[in-house]
Scaffold this active site. Structure first.
Site, PDB file in Angstrom:
ATOM      1  N   GLU A 156       0.784  -1.146  -0.236  1.00 55.07           N
ATOM      2  CA  GLU A 156       0.220   0.270  -0.184  1.00 55.07           C
ATOM      3  C   GLU A 156       0.943   1.217   0.430  1.00 55.07           C
ATOM      4  O   GLU A 156       0.255   2.379   0.246  1.00 55.07           O
ATOM      5  CB  GLU A 156      -0.848   0.232   1.285  1.00 55.07           C
ATOM      6  CG  GLU A 156      -2.134  -0.983   0.727  1.00 55.07           C
ATOM      7  CD  GLU A 156      -1.865  -2.737   0.865  1.00 55.07           C
ATOM      8  OE1 GLU A 156      -1.144  -2.719   2.024  1.00 55.07           O
ATOM      9  OE2 GLU A 156      -2.862  -2.669   0.156  1.00 55.07           O
ATOM     10  N   TRP A 175       3.187 -11.564   2.340  1.00 56.25           N
ATOM     11  CA  TRP A 175       2.764 -10.970   3.780  1.00 56.25           C
ATOM     12  C   TRP A 175       2.295 -12.197   4.726  1.00 56.25           C
ATOM     13  O   TRP A 175       1.932 -11.971   5.623  1.00 56.25           O
ATOM     14  CB  TRP A 175       2.149 -10.083   4.170  1.00 56.25           C
ATOM     15  CG  TRP A 175       1.075  -9.308   2.987  1.00 56.25           C
ATOM     16  CD1 TRP A 175       0.689  -9.363   2.291  1.00 56.25           C
ATOM     17  CD2 TRP A 175      -0.347  -9.532   3.940  1.00 56.25           C
ATOM     18  NE1 TRP A 175      -0.344  -8.923   1.836  1.00 56.25           N
ATOM     19  CE2 TRP A 175      -1.637  -9.420   2.703  1.00 56.25           C
ATOM     20  CE3 TRP A 175      -0.767 -10.237   5.832  1.00 56.25           C
ATOM     21  CZ2 TRP A 175      -2.314  -9.483   2.820  1.00 56.25           C
ATOM     22  CZ3 TRP A 175      -1.868 -10.246   4.837  1.00 56.25           C
ATOM     23  CH2 TRP A 175      -2.704  -9.646   3.678  1.00 56.25           C
ATOM     24  N   ASP A 189      -7.352  -4.223  -5.392  1.00 54.49           N
ATOM     25  CA  ASP A 189      -6.776  -5.178  -4.360  1.00 54.49           C
ATOM     26  C   ASP A 189      -6.559  -6.955  -3.551  1.00 54.49           C
ATOM     27  O   ASP A 189      -6.962  -6.443  -2.938  1.00 54.49           O
ATOM     28  CB  ASP A 189      -7.168  -4.338  -3.071  1.00 54.49           C
ATOM     29  CG  ASP A 189      -5.736  -4.117  -2.072  1.00 54.49           C
ATOM     30  OD1 ASP A 189      -4.669  -4.999  -2.259  1.00 54.49           O
ATOM     31  OD2 ASP A 189      -6.215  -4.058  -0.708  1.00 54.49           O
TER      32      ASP A 189
END
Lengths: 524, 243
Positions: A185, A233, A294
């Site tokens: 982001e 992540w 996203d």
């Protein structure tokens, strides 16, 4: 008499966790040796003391309260009568398994003003030999002495000031610690790293976006690969026979604006298979080429060996944030199946090669574009479970849409690089369900509906049970075959963590992080 | 709508940088840096609703700038790499989000209070300064939170925009009782509601035979048919005076 437990404790603390022990984790169900239980990441426990018949008698054995106020997303490890877990933002605690009392804690000073998009969280630790490893929100990797919690080494993985952070649990493979990172982001260039467990020296790095001259660089217009995201992540899985790591990659940057990064934007929104010794790419599969919604593919790759369409195959199962359940051949990367498991409108379908047919109406616009699922996804980092007993794949599905309004996204180091704001669809309340999918077809067998889109992981056990939780704090057990509710406990805080099961003094327990507590349940 | 008010308000903003240009820059920065969590209009989503007159973690402008720059410990609000000047521009813009548009009012606030307490019986469901019912929104600072136009519409047509957090629910219990109210809380297994006489009920969902969620419905009567136009204007004037 009173010395005996003490002596046992000392002996336990001296025990080792060599790589070979993690390899055989499935044969040691009393422990929980790695983030997803085993390298296959099935989160299935062969323990069967707690059954459908007696689960109604589950009672709290002990609880531990963390010190911080951030979301508690950790999955604990259980090794030789000690429980190890991370506390947000980046602390580590070791508890005596019998009593829940702390043996040591590692408290890290986090710089003020951390730039982390979605909370200063941490999902867990890795163990190897006599060390415990944690990634930190200020993007370091730290090795701790497993007996004392004292720092063995502490290396900078990346500069936190430019928006890099570490939230996933590391994965210990052979003599290396594999660690993913976040920051897509903020326009970072994503990567996956491996470090020598003894020295902390970096062994290899796989870049989430290929540089000039590398295959795949042509899927980015201009210099857009430099700020292209594709972070790592969520902890991946490992096939020791193939010596391949399987790791999901995150969204391209900026999240919602595609015209500044024309092309497929490899390796964003992919599952990548990497050689565990070198980090070299063996194959990739991109779930969402040129993503503008996203849809990070940072979910858990679940490895299953089974007969598929008449022949034995090594599969990877992957319930994606984009609302589709995928099956791939994990040796070749061949696409085998995609089946929708939650509401979605971003794709008009998936073609025979696994490539989605995009719906242009879901591109964020100034007027607003309605997108299902929203950018928290139909799935997300919360772990699914696969039970070899029922052959079902259990996934907490999130059912919620949102309207995306395009904004500007100029790149500046450390600043948000997203390109849209989100509003809820008026009058719509999100909801969720724990869905049991036929692992080989993706067909839904049953669902257990919950009030709010869930963030809880799932555990299945040989007691034919499935454990999970809700955002309102209910921790529950379902019949793994039918989805019938058999037990529940209100814990008083939202559950955004994965349950585990283990043995202590020969008895089976189930543990879950809820609110700011770690709770352990056993039969009375 | 936001843009229309910016220029009017620019002069009233305490910050030296809050010129029209500074505010426009603050709005642009808000779009690229804040809207991801707070929504394009600042009215919330992942992050807090900023379109309110008082921000819980930012009592004054200095605290707001600090929150923007360093984040809010213990929450999901991160720090940022904005310069000090940019943080002040964003703060000035954020302050405009919670400001309400004003207009010249024809009503009389004192008469409006009489309507509120008398003919309107508004206190049965609404609280002012700790007195009144709990079914509807607290109106203690209604004038600070809502524009006269919004308040007028809410009186005339309460279902045009039902305030967030006030979902009307109707349930039927196992023994046949029908209860209508506003949802207080809900989870997978239970439902709590406040009925029209301000009594709170708690049910296990398994005890209920029917649950209806009336999105867009309100238990509030439309005052179009209950009050004269002048009385509505007096009531609006009274509500606007509640700051």
């Amino acid at each position: 008499m009173r010395l005996l437990p003490l002596l046992l404790l000392v002996a336990a603390l001296r025990a080792q966790v060599p790589y070979e022990r993690i390899l055989r984790a499935a044969s040691e169900p009393g422990s929980w040796l790695t983030y997803s239980g085993t390298y296959e990441s099935q989160r299935y426990s062969t323990l069967s003391q707690i059954t459908r018949a007696n689960v109604g008698r589950l009672k709290m054995a002990w609880m531990y309260q963390i010190r911080g106020r951030h979301k508690f997303e950790a999955t604990p490890l259980v090794i030789d009568d000690v429980m190890y877990f991370s506390e947000p933002p980046s602390d580590v605690t070791a508890l005596d398994l019998r009593t829940g009392r702390p043996l040591w804690s590692y408290r890290r000073n986090i710089p003020e003003g951390m730039i982390v998009c979605c909370g200063q969280v941490n999902r867990g630790v890795a163990a190897l030999d006599d060390q415990v490893f944690v990634g930190t929100v200020d993007a370091h990797l730290v090795a701790l002495d497993r007996k004392t919690g004292r720092v063995r080494w502490d290396v900078e993985v990346a500069d936190y000031k430019t928006g890099h952070s570490i939230t996933p649990a590391p994965l210990a493979v052979k003599d290396k610690i594999i660690i993913g990172m976040a920051g897509a982001e903020y326009g970072v260039r994503g990567f996956l790293d491996a470090y020598d467990a003894r020295t902390g020296r970096r062994a290899w790095r796989f870049w989430g976006t290929p540089g000039p001259g590398e295959p795949g660089n042509e899927t980015w217009s201009g210099d857009s690969w430099k700020t292209g995201g594709a972070s790592t992540w969520v902890t991946g899985s490992y096939d020791p026979e193939a010596n391949l790591l399987y790791w999901g990659t995150g969204n391209p940057g900026p999240d919602y604006i595609g015209d500044v990064r024309e092309g497929d934007n490899l390796y964003s929104d992919c599952l990548v298979a990497l050689d565990a010794d070198t980090g070299k790419l063996k194959w990739y599969f991109q779930f969402v080429p040129h993503d503008v919604n996203d849809m990070d593919s940072n979910q858990i790759p679940v490895l299953v060996d089974t007969v598929f369409r008449g022949r034995p195959r090594k599969l990877v199962l992957f319930a994606n944030r984009n609302g589709f359940y995928y099956i791939l051949d994990r040796i070749t990367g061949e696409f085998l199946l995609a089946k929708q498991f939650a509401r979605q409108n971003w794709a008009k379908g998936i073609d025979p090669r696994g490539r989605p047919i995009p719906n242009p109406a879901t591109v964020p616009s100034v007027e607003g574009a309605v997108v299902y699922p929203d950018d928290d996804g139909a799935a997300n980092w919360h772990s699914p479970s696969y039970s070899p007993q029922t052959k079902l794949f259990y996934q907490n599905a999130r059912e919620w849409g949102a309207i995306y309004y395009r904004t500007e996204a100029p790149y500046e180091p450390g600043k948000v690089f997203a390109g849209a704001g989100r509003r809820r669809i008026p009058g719509e309340e999100g909801w969720g369900a724990l869905r049991a999918l036929d692992a080989l077809t993706g067909e839904m067998r049953w669902e257990f509906r919950v009030h709010t889109p869930p963030w809880s992981g799932i555990l299945s056990t040989a007691g034919r049970l499935v454990f999970s939780g809700t955002m309102e704090g209910d921790f529950f057990a379902l019949d793994a075959d039918t989805g019938k509710l058999l037990w529940r406990q209100q814990t008083g805080g939202p559950i955004w963590a994965g349950p585990i099961s283990y043995l202590s003094e020969g008895r089976q327990y189930v543990a879950i992080a809820a609110g700011s507590s770690l709770l352990v349940f056993g039969l009375d | 709508m936001i843009k229309a008010t910016l220029f009017l308000l620019a002069g009233a903003v305490a910050w030296g940088q809050a010129t029209p240009d500074g505010l426009a820059q603050g709005e642009r920065l808000f779009g690229s840096q804040c809207a991801y969590c707070h929504g394009p209009r600042g009215d919330g989503g992942r992050g807090a609703n900023l379109a309110v007159p008082r921000l819980r973690h930012a009592a004054d402008d200095a605290a707001l700038v600090q929150a923007i720059s360093r984040g809010i410990p213990g929450t999901g609000m991160p720090g940022s790499a904005l310069s000090a000047r940019q943080a002040r521009q964003v703060a000035a813009f954020v302050r405009t989000l919670g400001r309400v548009e004003t207009e010249a009012l024809s009503g009389d606030a004192a008469r409006g209070r009489w309507v509120f307490e008398g003919k309107g019986a508004c206190g049965r469901c609404h609280t002012i300064a700790g007195r009144g019912g709990g079914l509807g929104p607290d109106l203690t600072d209604a004038g600070a939170r809502s524009s006269p136009q919004y308040l007028r519409e809410a009186l005339l047509d309460p279902e045009k925009e039902v305030p967030g957090g006030f979902l009307q629910v109707r349930v039927v219990t196992g023994d046949g009782r029908r209860i209508t109210g506003v949802r207080v809380n809900e989870d997978t297994f239970s439902l709590q509601l406040r009925d029209l006489s301000d009594q709170v009920h708690s049910f296990w969902k398994r005890e209920l035979t029917e649950i209806h969620k009336d999105q867009g419905k309100s238990p509030m009567p439309a005052y179009r048919s209950l009050l004269a136009p002048a009385e509505v204007e007096d009531l609006v004037a009274y509500l606007v005076s509640l700051q």
